[in-house]
Design a protein around this motif. Structure first.
Motif, PDB file in Angstrom:
ATOM      1  N   LYS A  11       0.831  -1.203   0.000  1.00 38.87           N
ATOM      2  CA  LYS A  11       0.000   0.000   0.000  1.00 38.87           C
ATOM      3  C   LYS A  11       0.867   1.256   0.000  1.00 38.87           C
ATOM      4  N   PHE A  12       1.938   1.247   0.775  1.00 37.71           N
ATOM      5  CA  PHE A  12       2.858   2.386   0.807  1.00 37.71           C
ATOM      6  C   PHE A  12       3.512   2.587  -0.556  1.00 37.71           C
ATOM      7  N   GLN A  13       3.922   1.514  -1.184  1.00 37.31           N
ATOM      8  CA  GLN A  13       4.536   1.618  -2.501  1.00 37.31           C
ATOM      9  C   GLN A  13       3.559   2.159  -3.533  1.00 37.31           C
ATOM     10  N   GLU A  14       2.287   1.838  -3.403  1.00 38.55           N
ATOM     11  CA  GLU A  14       1.275   2.313  -4.347  1.00 38.55           C
ATOM     12  C   GLU A  14       0.878   3.765  -4.086  1.00 38.55           C
ATOM     13  N   ASP A  15       0.697   4.107  -2.819  1.00 40.97           N
ATOM     14  CA  ASP A  15       0.137   5.419  -2.474  1.00 40.97           C
ATOM     15  C   ASP A  15       1.199   6.475  -2.180  1.00 40.97           C
ATOM     16  N   LEU A 132      11.634  -1.343   5.889  1.00 39.44           N
ATOM     17  CA  LEU A 132      11.400  -0.605   4.650  1.00 39.44           C
ATOM     18  C   LEU A 132      12.569  -0.739   3.673  1.00 39.44           C
ATOM     19  N   GLY A 133      13.595  -1.487   4.084  1.00 31.38           N
ATOM     20  CA  GLY A 133      14.708  -1.759   3.187  1.00 31.38           C
ATOM     21  C   GLY A 133      15.875  -0.802   3.288  1.00 31.38           C
ATOM     22  N   PHE A 134      15.876   0.085   4.277  1.00 29.18           N
ATOM     23  CA  PHE A 134      17.007   1.001   4.436  1.00 29.18           C
ATOM     24  C   PHE A 134      18.244   0.229   4.881  1.00 29.18           C
ATOM     25  N   TRP A 190      -3.178  15.859   4.265  1.00 26.66           N
ATOM     26  CA  TRP A 190      -3.901  15.439   3.070  1.00 26.66           C
ATOM     27  C   TRP A 190      -2.877  14.996   2.024  1.00 26.66           C
ATOM     28  N   PHE A 191      -3.184  13.931   1.295  1.00 26.46           N
ATOM     29  CA  PHE A 191      -2.261  13.399   0.293  1.00 26.46           C
ATOM     30  C   PHE A 191      -2.965  13.186  -1.034  1.00 26.46           C
ATOM     31  N   ILE A 192      -2.170  13.216  -2.111  1.00 29.35           N
ATOM     32  CA  ILE A 192      -2.630  12.731  -3.409  1.00 29.35           C
ATOM     33  C   ILE A 192      -2.030  11.341  -3.588  1.00 29.35           C
ATOM     34  N   PRO A 193      -2.820  10.285  -3.420  1.00 24.95           N
ATOM     35  CA  PRO A 193      -2.277   8.928  -3.532  1.00 24.95           C
ATOM     36  C   PRO A 193      -1.648   8.691  -4.909  1.00 24.95           C
ATOM     37  N   GLY A 194      -0.466   8.084  -4.892  1.00 24.88           N
ATOM     38  CA  GLY A 194       0.219   7.747  -6.128  1.00 24.88           C
ATOM     39  C   GLY A 194       1.000   8.875  -6.761  1.00 24.88           C
ATOM     40  N   HIS A 243       6.557   9.375   1.631  1.00 26.60           N
ATOM     41  CA  HIS A 243       7.553   9.270   0.568  1.00 26.60           C
ATOM     42  C   HIS A 243       8.017  10.677   0.170  1.00 26.60           C
ATOM     43  N   GLY A 244       9.288  10.816  -0.157  1.00 22.06           N
ATOM     44  CA  GLY A 244       9.839  12.130  -0.454  1.00 22.06           C
ATOM     45  C   GLY A 244       9.195  12.852  -1.613  1.00 22.06           C
ATOM     46  N   GLU A 245       8.541  12.096  -2.514  1.00 20.54           N
ATOM     47  CA  GLU A 245       7.953  12.756  -3.681  1.00 20.54           C
ATOM     48  C   GLU A 245       6.422  12.796  -3.662  1.00 20.54           C
TER      49      GLU A 245
END
Length: 293
Positions: A11-15, A132-134, A190-194, A243-245
């Motif tokens: 879900k994190f990777q998608e959103d 998370l793979g760090f 508030w976020f814009i998913p993806g 996510h940074g972006e």
């Protein structure tokens, strides 16, 4: 919950964002709030350094607003105070009680304050980063955000990598911990998913030495369709991965309740170049400290 499940990771990777409920206990939240109260009670900021923090581009560039911008630009290895808009008169005197005027404290709480250091480098945070793979994460900055009742400032839509740029992209992670409930009324995120998959639309960079303003933007922030944003209310102790972006924002707090949060940013240092044009730079006094100790 200290670490995300496989479905949450997907879900994190998608959103580009994810809520982990109950990451900190009420006692852990209270300890940070008590400590920040002590710091605010002891603050002594000269009038010429009293910066009104803003996310408006003209004010970030210094064409509007008040205060010595170098106070901000040199804050990466210090604990400094930044204030809400409209809390000073023309001479820099407080128009509201000082403890009600602070917008945020940054940017090195993780390095110099034992309470915030213990949370930032806790086994729970280290385990989260590993899940998370760090491999070689470093802490690049930290902030305590107040979102004061009645006038706590809005945060305009943005991407964190606009201000903390890496090559390649995708190496920056924001960790945002609610120390009070964050609701629709008091200014939740508030976020814009993806939206983390489309690159970075603009960058804040330092200008050559001696130039004015001290920073400038490369590119521009596009107009975002408001209907794309999804509110993300959370409860005290919840953690939000950012996510940074991913594009996110928060609205002005017009309620009678504050919305305290502690946030810090991790960067995967392995194979990553931190832009020398970023406003925030490691120093001899404070190189970016590794998370894993």
């Amino acid at each position: 919950m200290a670490c995300p499940s496989p479905s949450q990771l997907q879900k994190f990777q998608e959103d580009g964002f994810l809520v982990l409920e109950g990451f900190l206990s009420a006692d852990e939240c209270a300890a940070m709030q008590q400590r920040i109260g002590e710091l605010v009670a002891a603050m002594d900021v000269p009038a010429h350094c009293r910066i009104e923090f803003s996310t408006r581009e003209d004010e970030q560039l210094g064409t509007k607003g008040q205060g010595d911008k170098d106070y901000f630009l040199s804050s990466g290895d210090k604990i400094r105070f930044f204030f809400e808009k409209g809390v000073f008169d023309k001479k820099g005197n407080f128009l509201v009680p000082p403890e009600k005027s602070v917008n945020k404290i940054g940017h090195a709480l993780h390095a110099y304050d034992p309470v915030f250091r213990s949370v930032t480098y806790s086994p729970k945070v280290q385990a989260l980063a590993k899940s998370l793979g760090f491999q070689m994460p470093v802490v690049v900055q930290s902030m305590y955000i107040f979102k004061q009742p009645h006038f706590g400032g809005e945060v305009a839509p943005h991407q964190d990598s606009t201000f903390l740029h890496t090559e390649p992209l995708g190496r920056l992670l924001g960790i945002w911990i609610a120390l009070e409930d964050a609701t629709l009324e008091n200014g939740c995120l508030w976020f814009i998913p993806g939206s983390h998959t489309g690159g970075v639309s603009r960058r804040l960079v330092r200008t050559p030495a001696g130039s004015k303003p001290d920073v400038s933007f490369l590119g521009s922030e596009p107009v975002r369709d408001a209907s794309l944003f999804v509110p993300t209310p959370v409860q005290r102790g919840d953690l939000v991965l950012i996510h940074g972006e991913v594009v996110h924002k928060s609205e002005q707090n017009l309620s009678n309740r504050s919305r305290h949060a502690y946030t810090f940013h991790l960067m995967e240092s392995l194979g990553t170049v931190w832009s020398p044009e970023n406003w925030l730079q490691p120093t001899a006094e404070l190189p970016f400290p590794p998370l894993y100790t």
